[in-house]
Motif scaffolding. Sequence first.
Motif: not given
Length: 600
Positions: A63, A168, A172, A192
């Motif tokens: 992240g 993942v 994301a 994304t």
Amino acid sequence: MATAPRVGGLADAVYENAETDPGRVALARKDDAGNWQDVTAGQFRDEVIALAKGLLAQGVRFGDRVGIMSRTRYEWTLFDFALWSIGVQSVPLYPTSSAEQVFWMLHNAGASACLVEHEDHAMTVGSVIDRLPQLRKLWQLDADPVAELTAAGAHIDDEVVHRHRMAVTPDATATLIYTSGTTGRPKGCVITHANFMAEADNIVMRYETVFSSKPGDEAATLLFLPLAHVFGRMVQVGAVRGRVKLAHQPELAARALLPDLQSFRPTFILAVPYIFEKVFAAARRRAEADGKVGPFDKAVEIAVRYAEAQENKAFGTGSGPSASLRMQHQIFDKLVYGKVRAAMGGRVRHAMSGGSAMERRLGLFFAGAGVTIFEGYGLTESTAAATANPPERTRYGTVGTPVPGTTVHIAEDGEIWLYGGQIFHGYHNDPKATDAVLHDGWFATGDLGALDEDGYLTITGRKKEVLVTSGGKTVSPVSLEERVRAHPLVAQCIVVGNDRPFIAALVTLDPEAVAHWLAMRGKPELPPTDLVRDPDLETEIRRAVVAANTLVSQAESIRTFRILANQFSEEHGLLTPSLKLKRKAIETAYSVEVDALYKA
């Protein structure tokens, strides 16, 4: 139409490629002697996972966001897929960014680490690092951080990376790409994993003839577009997912690019019109220097006519090239067209062009010379191409039809709206700007265009760039600028006239073309400030302006122009990294020259 997977992310392709065919050549990189060395799918996977472990060892976490400030090179692709392997978002920074731009992007993104190419970049980041308390790590490519990170992560088990990778998801965020923009502060486009997959997979599927390999003739592309730009990133992702051999070249300048095209020998390239203009101009200069400009110009005419005849046949409005035209084309293929293809390595048969519009005649010439250029259109917000010319029915002078999975709508005011799986999720930390352009999944581009009866899109300008003279005449500058720029001596052209009594233009020169022009006429080399006053040169540029004026009404035509001694450059803040004109910045920098156009 390709649909994005329900699970997984962009890094998965690296591991899947290595699992199914580890010995396939996936990339190429230059060694210290400047020779191309093959990198197999298995080797690349091993390098990616080793680097990913090193990043984890140095505190980069799932992240996080990591800045990358570098020219296009192998290590960028390596870092991208290593970051994606552990669920980290990359934040591209243009190598020419100022310290304040770097600060804004790293601060706005909340980057925890940054990779730079060399000491100058490190100093740029260093000058603002006291204002970036969240930035914990800074690596410099020229100091070989890959070896350092690989060693740091050697104790971590591969399975740790795989656990991160499996977490993942397609929705994301893969990257924040900051729009270079012609005005205002850059905005971070949230792209994304699914956006990239939808874009790349549909392009690879639609252009199977371009991306597919044949025994003994493996598909390969040389990436020289900036990887900080969405077009370059799409090429990178598409090459890995489409199993195309990928190499990198850090300089967009023709003098550096052409030798690498000839040594790497790609089967297709993706570029901006500037590259094709340079290849054509260099070929014509060589012909003129050899005293063969007459036959060259005849070859150009034949190539254009040949390609037009093929185009007419594809659209059912003609029977194709005549026997006489085919014979002339065959003769010039050996004398001229083969040399043009050789300048691009000899194996290129297809190319994709974007970033700005290409003149129809230039596209027809290359098609007639054996290199079909598929012109397309897209933005950062659409993860690159939203439209492109289809292989079987290319309509030169347009940017093609919607790529599979994309819908194009022209609003009442002429604005282009886009919808599809590759449309971005909004601007990072900027809901107001997001709401201004996203409407129930539709993206309002700010570009103006028109769809013809066959669904082919033509770009007519940008809403913000339309000029309105003091007499109330509305003028879109793009077509005028393109036509002036088609002249061999012209590098750039900007049309001005907003709130002025008439339209005028500033023109810059191509140094190589001018040097050749002077030599062919026995003229001495002159300092740029003297050269722009040469009456013969002014006559040449006036021809380009007159040709452009044939496209528009008298009220929209360029009445006067000024030749400038220097080109507009990215370094001086007058061009975006994709070489688009920053109109307001140019008009401010050259306000004296613009004012003079209206006092003469």
